[in-house]
Design a protein around this motif. Sequence first.
Motif, short mmCIF file in Angstrom:
data_model
loop_
_atom_site.label_atom_id
_atom_site.label_comp_id
_atom_site.label_asym_id
_atom_site.label_seq_id
_atom_site.Cartn_x
_atom_site.Cartn_y
_atom_site.Cartn_z
N PHE A 154 78.76 39.32 87.36
CA PHE A 154 79.98 39.13 88.15
C PHE A 154 80.52 37.70 88.12
O PHE A 154 81.70 37.49 88.34
CB PHE A 154 79.74 39.54 89.60
N LEU A 155 79.65 36.72 87.85
CA LEU A 155 80.08 35.32 87.89
C LEU A 155 80.04 34.65 86.52
O LEU A 155 80.46 33.50 86.39
CB LEU A 155 79.22 34.52 88.88
N GLY A 156 79.49 35.36 85.53
CA GLY A 156 79.43 34.79 84.19
C GLY A 156 78.39 33.69 84.04
O GLY A 156 78.46 32.89 83.09
N GLU A 157 77.42 33.63 84.96
CA GLU A 157 76.38 32.61 84.86
C GLU A 157 75.40 32.94 83.74
O GLU A 157 74.96 34.09 83.61
CB GLU A 157 75.62 32.49 86.17
N GLY A 158 75.02 31.96 82.97
CA GLY A 158 74.04 32.17 81.91
C GLY A 158 74.66 32.73 80.65
O GLY A 158 75.83 33.10 80.61
N ARG A 159 73.86 32.77 79.62
CA ARG A 159 74.34 33.24 78.31
C ARG A 159 73.35 34.25 77.75
O ARG A 159 72.15 34.03 77.74
CB ARG A 159 74.46 32.08 77.32
N MET A 160 73.89 35.39 77.30
CA MET A 160 73.13 36.38 76.56
C MET A 160 74.09 36.99 75.56
O MET A 160 75.31 36.85 75.68
CB MET A 160 72.55 37.45 77.50
N TYR A 161 73.54 37.66 74.56
CA TYR A 161 74.40 38.28 73.55
C TYR A 161 75.25 39.38 74.19
O TYR A 161 74.83 40.05 75.13
CB TYR A 161 73.58 38.83 72.40
N GLY A 162 76.46 39.57 73.64
CA GLY A 162 77.41 40.51 74.21
C GLY A 162 76.89 41.94 74.24
O GLY A 162 76.21 42.39 73.32
N SER A 163 77.24 42.67 75.31
CA SER A 163 76.78 44.05 75.50
C SER A 163 77.95 44.92 75.91
O SER A 163 78.91 44.46 76.54
CB SER A 163 75.68 44.10 76.56
N SER A 164 77.86 46.19 75.58
CA SER A 164 78.94 47.14 75.88
C SER A 164 78.86 47.73 77.27
O SER A 164 79.76 48.44 77.70
CB SER A 164 78.88 48.30 74.88
N SER A 165 77.79 47.46 78.01
CA SER A 165 77.53 48.21 79.25
C SER A 165 77.99 47.49 80.50
O SER A 165 77.63 47.87 81.60
CB SER A 165 76.03 48.50 79.37
N ALA A 166 78.80 46.43 80.36
CA ALA A 166 79.14 45.62 81.53
C ALA A 166 79.85 46.43 82.60
O ALA A 166 79.55 46.32 83.80
CB ALA A 166 80.00 44.44 81.10
N GLU A 167 80.83 47.27 82.22
CA GLU A 167 81.58 48.03 83.22
C GLU A 167 80.69 49.01 83.96
O GLU A 167 80.73 49.12 85.19
CB GLU A 167 82.74 48.77 82.55
N GLU A 168 79.85 49.71 83.24
CA GLU A 168 78.93 50.68 83.86
C GLU A 168 77.90 49.97 84.74
O GLU A 168 77.47 50.51 85.77
CB GLU A 168 78.23 51.48 82.77
N PHE A 169 77.51 48.77 84.34
CA PHE A 169 76.45 48.06 85.03
C PHE A 169 76.88 47.55 86.40
O PHE A 169 76.06 47.41 87.30
CB PHE A 169 75.98 46.89 84.16
N GLY A 170 78.17 47.29 86.59
CA GLY A 170 78.63 46.74 87.85
C GLY A 170 78.25 47.57 89.07
O GLY A 170 77.63 47.06 90.01
N PRO A 171 78.62 48.86 89.12
CA PRO A 171 78.23 49.67 90.28
C PRO A 171 76.72 49.80 90.45
O PRO A 171 76.23 49.92 91.58
CB PRO A 171 78.87 51.04 89.97
N ILE A 172 75.99 49.79 89.33
CA ILE A 172 74.53 49.87 89.43
C ILE A 172 74.00 48.64 90.15
O ILE A 172 73.13 48.74 91.04
CB ILE A 172 73.92 49.99 88.02
N VAL A 173 74.52 47.47 89.79
CA VAL A 173 74.09 46.23 90.42
C VAL A 173 74.39 46.26 91.92
O VAL A 173 73.53 45.94 92.76
CB VAL A 173 74.78 45.02 89.76
N GLU A 209 82.60 47.26 98.93
CA GLU A 209 83.27 48.09 99.92
C GLU A 209 83.23 49.57 99.54
O GLU A 209 83.26 50.44 100.41
CB GLU A 209 84.72 47.63 100.12
N ASP A 210 83.17 49.86 98.24
CA ASP A 210 83.10 51.25 97.78
C ASP A 210 81.75 51.90 98.05
O ASP A 210 81.62 53.12 97.96
CB ASP A 210 83.41 51.33 96.28
N ARG A 211 80.71 51.08 98.29
CA ARG A 211 79.36 51.57 98.56
C ARG A 211 78.86 52.54 97.47
O ARG A 211 78.54 53.71 97.75
CB ARG A 211 79.29 52.26 99.92
N PRO A 212 78.79 52.10 96.22
CA PRO A 212 78.32 53.00 95.17
C PRO A 212 76.86 53.39 95.39
O PRO A 212 76.07 52.63 95.95
CB PRO A 212 78.48 52.17 93.89
N VAL A 213 76.52 54.58 94.94
CA VAL A 213 75.14 55.09 95.02
C VAL A 213 74.66 55.33 93.61
O VAL A 213 75.35 56.00 92.81
CB VAL A 213 75.07 56.39 95.85
#
Length: 270
Positions: A154-173, A209-213
Amino acid sequence: MARQELARFLRERRAGLRPRDVGLPDGVPRRTPGLRREELAELAHMSVDYYVRLEQARGPRPSARILDGLAGALRLSPAERDHLFRLAGAAAPPGAGPVRSVRPHVARMLERLPETAAIVTDAAYGLVAFNPLAQAVFGGDLGRGTTNLARRRFLGEGRMYGSSSAEEFGPIVVARLRRAADRYPHDPGLAAQLARLRAGSAEFRELWEDRPVHAPGHRTKTVDHPAVGRLHLNCDVLLVPEDDQEVVLITADPGTPSARALRHLAHVPQ
């Protein structure tokens, strides 16, 4: 009946501890195994008489403070601590905060997975352990000991190789961080992290605020690796419930170019 079960549990746990397990010298041989009652009472910060009455099922119902003292003195795991509270007829309060170190047996498991990349994250998504193949696959600052996957997402801290799962990973986090906030409401590190995420990311605020499960499970991701090209990877989660941690195992389908690339990276000196 509950008093007798609590007394038996205390006796058995005390008998299973050696003095060196709690930082005491072994000293002379003992007539009976385990710690003396006097030693355990001192470690638990209570009177010997009170502890003796608990072991003899004669004591009053112990308070949460007494039970926490016993759990620490007996070196109980979180699951055993919960069991102690149940035997005493009390609800176990949550731990002070997420466990931010990895158990030795979990670390050894990572070493025995030569062609599987593996990472361990705590309840706040801090990276607490990883194996060499994970470093080779994700690169960046993975090995500096400060990587937090939530802040990276969410803040772009740190560096790792690019991944395709960023959008899916947000609600999981966010789902996992919500669980952590419920379990560890008084942990200052977690509170500070959540404040940083809220202040720095509108997306995080909206998802919160969406409270993902979300329950841990199978996911796929694509990583663009600078040395071996595009990797199509499977991510599967194993839980370490006693420490509220997750082990993520990253593999590729057998016989695919991605599997061959992982095998190559596993044998490249780091």
